[in-house]
Design a protein around this motif. Structure first.
Motif, PDB file in Angstrom:
ATOM      1  N   GLU A   1      -5.382   4.856   9.356  1.00  0.00           N
ATOM      2  CA  GLU A   1      -4.370   4.414   9.141  1.00  0.00           C
ATOM      3  C   GLU A   1      -4.119   3.940   7.861  1.00  0.00           C
ATOM      4  O   GLU A   1      -2.778   3.850   7.080  1.00  0.00           O
ATOM      5  CB  GLU A   1      -3.445   4.823   9.775  1.00  0.00           C
ATOM      6  CG  GLU A   1      -3.894   3.610  11.024  1.00  0.00           C
ATOM      7  CD  GLU A   1      -4.552   4.153  12.323  1.00  0.00           C
ATOM      8  OE1 GLU A   1      -5.875   5.410  11.921  1.00  0.00           O
ATOM      9  OE2 GLU A   1      -4.165   3.766  13.566  1.00  0.00           O
TER      10      GLU A   1
ATOM     11  N   LYS B   1       3.756   9.406   0.914  1.00  0.00           N
ATOM     12  CA  LYS B   1       4.918   8.034   2.112  1.00  0.00           C
ATOM     13  C   LYS B   1       5.636   6.859   1.111  1.00  0.00           C
ATOM     14  O   LYS B   1       4.998   7.221  -0.618  1.00  0.00           O
ATOM     15  CB  LYS B   1       3.619   7.503   2.957  1.00  0.00           C
ATOM     16  CG  LYS B   1       3.384   8.649   4.132  1.00  0.00           C
ATOM     17  CD  LYS B   1       2.240   7.593   5.438  1.00  0.00           C
ATOM     18  CE  LYS B   1       2.007   8.528   6.434  1.00  0.00           C
ATOM     19  NZ  LYS B   1       1.889   7.618   7.308  1.00  0.00           N
TER      20      LYS B   1
ATOM     21  N   THR C   1      -5.823   3.871   5.119  1.00  0.00           N
ATOM     22  CA  THR C   1      -6.377   4.981   3.980  1.00  0.00           C
ATOM     23  C   THR C   1      -5.133   4.593   3.056  1.00  0.00           C
ATOM     24  O   THR C   1      -4.208   5.703   3.587  1.00  0.00           O
ATOM     25  CB  THR C   1      -6.831   6.085   4.021  1.00  0.00           C
ATOM     26  OG1 THR C   1      -8.200   5.291   5.166  1.00  0.00           O
ATOM     27  CG2 THR C   1      -6.714   6.981   2.783  1.00  0.00           C
ATOM     28  N   ALA C   2      -5.258   3.988   1.718  1.00  0.00           N
ATOM     29  CA  ALA C   2      -3.772   4.234   1.123  1.00  0.00           C
ATOM     30  C   ALA C   2      -4.998   3.351  -0.104  1.00  0.00           C
ATOM     31  O   ALA C   2      -5.173   3.203  -0.512  1.00  0.00           O
ATOM     32  CB  ALA C   2      -2.945   3.414   1.541  1.00  0.00           C
TER      33      ALA C   2
ATOM     34  N   GLN D   1      -7.893   1.646  -4.466  1.00  0.00           N
ATOM     35  CA  GLN D   1      -7.628   3.163  -3.427  1.00  0.00           C
ATOM     36  C   GLN D   1      -8.760   2.402  -2.076  1.00  0.00           C
ATOM     37  O   GLN D   1      -9.963   1.233  -2.619  1.00  0.00           O
ATOM     38  CB  GLN D   1      -8.637   4.486  -3.851  1.00  0.00           C
ATOM     39  CG  GLN D   1      -8.545   5.179  -2.739  1.00  0.00           C
ATOM     40  CD  GLN D   1      -7.750   5.878  -2.329  1.00  0.00           C
ATOM     41  OE1 GLN D   1      -6.189   6.213  -2.656  1.00  0.00           O
ATOM     42  NE2 GLN D   1      -6.869   5.976  -1.098  1.00  0.00           N
TER      43      GLN D   1
ATOM     44  N   ARG E   1       0.888  -1.067   0.323  1.00  0.00           N
ATOM     45  CA  ARG E   1      -0.349   0.261  -0.603  1.00  0.00           C
ATOM     46  C   ARG E   1       0.546   1.533  -0.222  1.00  0.00           C
ATOM     47  O   ARG E   1       2.352   1.578   0.720  1.00  0.00           O
ATOM     48  CB  ARG E   1      -0.864  -0.353   1.038  1.00  0.00           C
ATOM     49  CG  ARG E   1      -0.446  -0.021   2.449  1.00  0.00           C
ATOM     50  CD  ARG E   1      -1.462   0.138   3.660  1.00  0.00           C
ATOM     51  NE  ARG E   1      -0.211   0.034   4.875  1.00  0.00           N
ATOM     52  CZ  ARG E   1      -1.334  -0.182   5.884  1.00  0.00           C
ATOM     53  NH1 ARG E   1      -2.312  -0.683   5.979  1.00  0.00           N
ATOM     54  NH2 ARG E   1      -1.069   0.673   7.395  1.00  0.00           N
ATOM     55  N   GLN E   2       0.607   1.730  -0.956  1.00  0.00           N
ATOM     56  CA  GLN E   2       0.679   3.565  -0.494  1.00  0.00           C
ATOM     57  C   GLN E   2      -0.001   4.434   0.021  1.00  0.00           C
ATOM     58  O   GLN E   2      -1.556   4.712  -1.057  1.00  0.00           O
ATOM     59  CB  GLN E   2       1.676   3.809  -1.443  1.00  0.00           C
ATOM     60  CG  GLN E   2       2.398   5.783  -1.837  1.00  0.00           C
ATOM     61  CD  GLN E   2       3.622   5.215  -3.550  1.00  0.00           C
ATOM     62  OE1 GLN E   2       3.298   3.977  -4.205  1.00  0.00           O
ATOM     63  NE2 GLN E   2       4.705   5.325  -3.125  1.00  0.00           N
ATOM     64  N   ALA E   3       0.529   5.743   0.637  1.00  0.00           N
ATOM     65  CA  ALA E   3      -0.658   6.285   1.135  1.00  0.00           C
ATOM     66  C   ALA E   3       0.078   7.798   0.274  1.00  0.00           C
ATOM     67  O   ALA E   3       1.438   7.602   0.179  1.00  0.00           O
ATOM     68  CB  ALA E   3      -0.435   6.849   2.620  1.00  0.00           C
TER      69      ALA E   3
ATOM     70  N   THR F   1      -9.885   3.641   0.890  1.00  0.00           N
ATOM     71  CA  THR F   1     -10.469   5.689   1.602  1.00  0.00           C
ATOM     72  C   THR F   1     -11.263   4.624   3.465  1.00  0.00           C
ATOM     73  O   THR F   1     -11.988   4.306   3.465  1.00  0.00           O
ATOM     74  CB  THR F   1     -11.024   6.226   1.550  1.00  0.00           C
ATOM     75  OG1 THR F   1     -10.062   6.320   0.431  1.00  0.00           O
ATOM     76  CG2 THR F   1     -11.240   7.375   2.523  1.00  0.00           C
TER      77      THR F   1
END
Length: 126
Positions: free
Chosen positions: A89, A43, A91-92, A121, A38-40, A123
């Motif tokens: 947190e 980040k 979410t990503a 995605q 995952r990637q937020a 959320t």
């Protein structure tokens, strides 16, 4: 070549659940280790969960251990990520990845994977 397509993302309230799917095509799904990352925003992409090609071994990031479950259905060429007790947190954008791994090992490193999906995605609202 292996093509990966993720699905199942969306908007969910904190404490809720989602199930992500990753459909693979192009090569025999067996002998490929799978992973979810995952990637937020702002980040780096991070490892979430991995599974070996036989499905007998799994590994999780500490942040999701006990809440997420990775699995695979080799007959359906699909990998899954069941996400429970979701937190804001989490979410990503979530990505599935594959790498040829006939040794039946789990692969954790981002740079070790050869094939990636386009992402889905997730959320989580508070």
């Amino acid at each position: 070549q292996v093509q990966l397509v993720e699905s199942g993302g969306g908007l969910v309230q904190a404490g809720g659940s989602l199930r992500l799917s990753c459909a693979a095509s192009g090569r025999t799904f067996t002998s490929y280790a799978m992973g979810w990352f995952r990637q937020a925003p702002g980040k780096e992409r991070e490892f979430v969960a991995g599974i070996n090609w036989s499905g007998g071994s799994t590994y999780y990031a500490d942040s999701v251990k006990g809440r997420f479950t990775i699995s695979r259905g080799n007959a359906k060429n699909t990998a899954y990520l069941q996400m429970n007790s979701l937190k804001p947190e989490d979410t990503a954008t979530y990505y599935c990845a594959a790498v040829y791994q006939p040794s039946n090992s789990i692969v954790v490193g981002t740079t070790e994977y050869d094939y990636w999906g386009q992402g889905t995605q997730v959320t989580v609202s508070s």
